[in-house]
Design an enzyme around this catalytic site. Structure first.
Site, PDB file in Angstrom:
ATOM      1  N   GLN A 189       0.933   9.302  -4.313  1.00 20.13           N
ATOM      2  CA  GLN A 189       1.823   9.875  -4.980  1.00 20.13           C
ATOM      3  C   GLN A 189       2.152  10.661  -5.832  1.00 20.13           C
ATOM      4  O   GLN A 189       1.595   9.686  -6.928  1.00 20.13           O
ATOM      5  CB  GLN A 189       3.476   8.655  -4.230  1.00 20.13           C
ATOM      6  CG  GLN A 189       4.904   9.704  -4.746  1.00 20.13           C
ATOM      7  CD  GLN A 189       5.131  10.886  -2.888  1.00 20.13           C
ATOM      8  OE1 GLN A 189       4.048  10.472  -1.902  1.00 20.13           O
ATOM      9  NE2 GLN A 189       4.911  12.293  -3.226  1.00 20.13           N
ATOM     10  N   ASP A 191      -4.459  14.248   2.485  1.00 21.99           N
ATOM     11  CA  ASP A 191      -4.203  14.803   1.901  1.00 21.99           C
ATOM     12  C   ASP A 191      -4.098  16.369   1.787  1.00 21.99           C
ATOM     13  O   ASP A 191      -3.097  17.017   1.176  1.00 21.99           O
ATOM     14  CB  ASP A 191      -2.887  14.443   0.038  1.00 21.99           C
ATOM     15  CG  ASP A 191      -1.670  13.618   0.290  1.00 21.99           C
ATOM     16  OD1 ASP A 191      -0.860  14.358   0.817  1.00 21.99           O
ATOM     17  OD2 ASP A 191      -1.530  12.931  -0.514  1.00 21.99           O
ATOM     18  N   LYS A 202       7.835   8.635   4.235  1.00 22.92           N
ATOM     19  CA  LYS A 202       5.929   9.058   5.082  1.00 22.92           C
ATOM     20  C   LYS A 202       5.848   7.062   5.821  1.00 22.92           C
ATOM     21  O   LYS A 202       5.356   7.007   6.778  1.00 22.92           O
ATOM     22  CB  LYS A 202       5.046   8.957   3.971  1.00 22.92           C
ATOM     23  CG  LYS A 202       4.999  10.898   3.049  1.00 22.92           C
ATOM     24  CD  LYS A 202       3.945  10.416   2.032  1.00 22.92           C
ATOM     25  CE  LYS A 202       4.529  11.751   1.482  1.00 22.92           C
ATOM     26  NZ  LYS A 202       3.659  12.290   0.591  1.00 22.92           N
TER      27      LYS A 202
END
Ligand code: NAP
Length: 291
Positions: A96, A119, A52
């Site tokens: 994460q 997200d 990312k």
């Protein structure tokens, strides 16, 4: 059989994003900024976060990774999230997953500001998705939709079978494909670990989205001729012949299923790169909204 090439498609989208960022900067704007929080030392999570970060560099975003040891307390993590929520220089914040077991994942997700939740995991954004309202669509389903769109796959009226009902893949992609639009307008069946005779469902599918995390689960005799197959699964399988000691295997027995398909994604190089570029899209969208 046509390969749904996520690597090539994501590169093209990345170029579009990079161009837009340079135009924004030329007009006096700052660069979009994505912050990722990584707790613990899980190998796969580290790889995802590194990928990312690299994608941010590729498209001209600013980025930062905050790394915490695995024994970090929930309080400390929530305090950092609060701080980033209030930082006007940050557009997107991701934590994460998975988190260590002593940290409540749901609580962490709900503490991320919905306007920075690139997200798309916050219930506010999930709710908007359900209603077909504009929101941050979580990256993997967003990437699958973009891939179907890029290859002009006609989904209208098609029967789509989704394997898996997770909050980050199965449920949102089922919802998106059942909404009005193209891609969309599908009749969707969701299968999970309690589904009986799963092959009876998959054999009737025009489109199969496999997201269960069992290597090569979907076999040749479970797929009808001409189906579109999207393989979301990524499992690290030990492989002594590889430098890393493992290889990535999808949920589809690609070698035997691919010849029957009209379209199919490879693993790696299918949904994975589309997921990352979709996160970049969401971050750019967040920055425009914050402006
Ligand atoms: P997850 O949260 O573990 O969910 C797995 C789903 O599969 C569950 O709904 C489970 O059913 C179902 N399932 C398990 N065994 C099954 C069986 N034998 N038959 C039918 N359904 C079964 O997984 P996830 O996060 O959605 O991820 C799924 C896979 O996609 C993993 O390999 C993951 O690494 C990969 N992934 C890839 C990307 C990407 O960018 N390419 C992104 C995210 C995830 P129950 O609900 O009944 O337990």
């Amino acid at each position: 059989m046509i390969l749904l090439d996520g690597k090539k498609t994501s590169e093209a989208i990345k170029k579009e994003i990079a161009l837009e960022v340079e135009q924004l900067v030329a007009n006096g704007s700052r660069r979009p900024k994505l912050v990722a929080i990584l707790v613990g030392d899980d190998g796969a999570s580290r790889t995802y976060v590194n990928n990312k970060e690299k994608a941010c560099q590729d498209v001209g975003f600013d980025s930062a990774v905050i790394r915490y040891p695995g024994d970090t307390s929930e309080e400390e993590l929530l305090a950092k999230i609060d701080e980033i929520n209030g930082d006007p220089g940050v557009d997107g914040l991701i934590v994460q997953l998975p988190l260590p077991p002593h940290i409540d994942e749901a609580k962490v997700i709900h503490n991320i500001s919905p306007s920075k939740d690139v997200d798309g995991f916050h219930s506010q954004n999930v709710g908007k998705l359900m209603l077909g309202e504009e929101t941050f669509v979580s990256a993997t389903p967003y990437g699958i939709m973009a891939l179907l769109e890029h290859y002009n796959i006609d989904t209208k009226g098609k029967h789509c079978v989704v394997l898996g009902r997770s909050n980050i893949v199965g449920r949102p992609i089922s919802n998106l494909l059942s909404l009005k639009g193209n891609p969309g307008d599908c009749t969707v069946t969701i299968c999970h670990s309690k589904t009986r005779n799963i092959e009876q469902h998959t054999r009737m599918a025009d489109i199969i989205i496999a997201a269960i995390g069992i290597p090569q689960f979907l076999k040749e005799d479970m797929v009808k001729e001409g189906a579109v197959v999207v393989d979301v699964g990524i499992t690290r399988v030990p492989d002594a012949t590889r430098a890393k000691g493992y290889r990535l295997v999808g949920d589809v027995d690609f070698e035997h299923v691919a010849p029957k398909c009209s379209y199919i994604t490879p693993v790696p190089g299918g949904v994975g790169p589309m997921t990352i570029v979709s996160l970049m899209r969401n971050t750019l969208q967040a920055m425009k909204q914050h402006k």
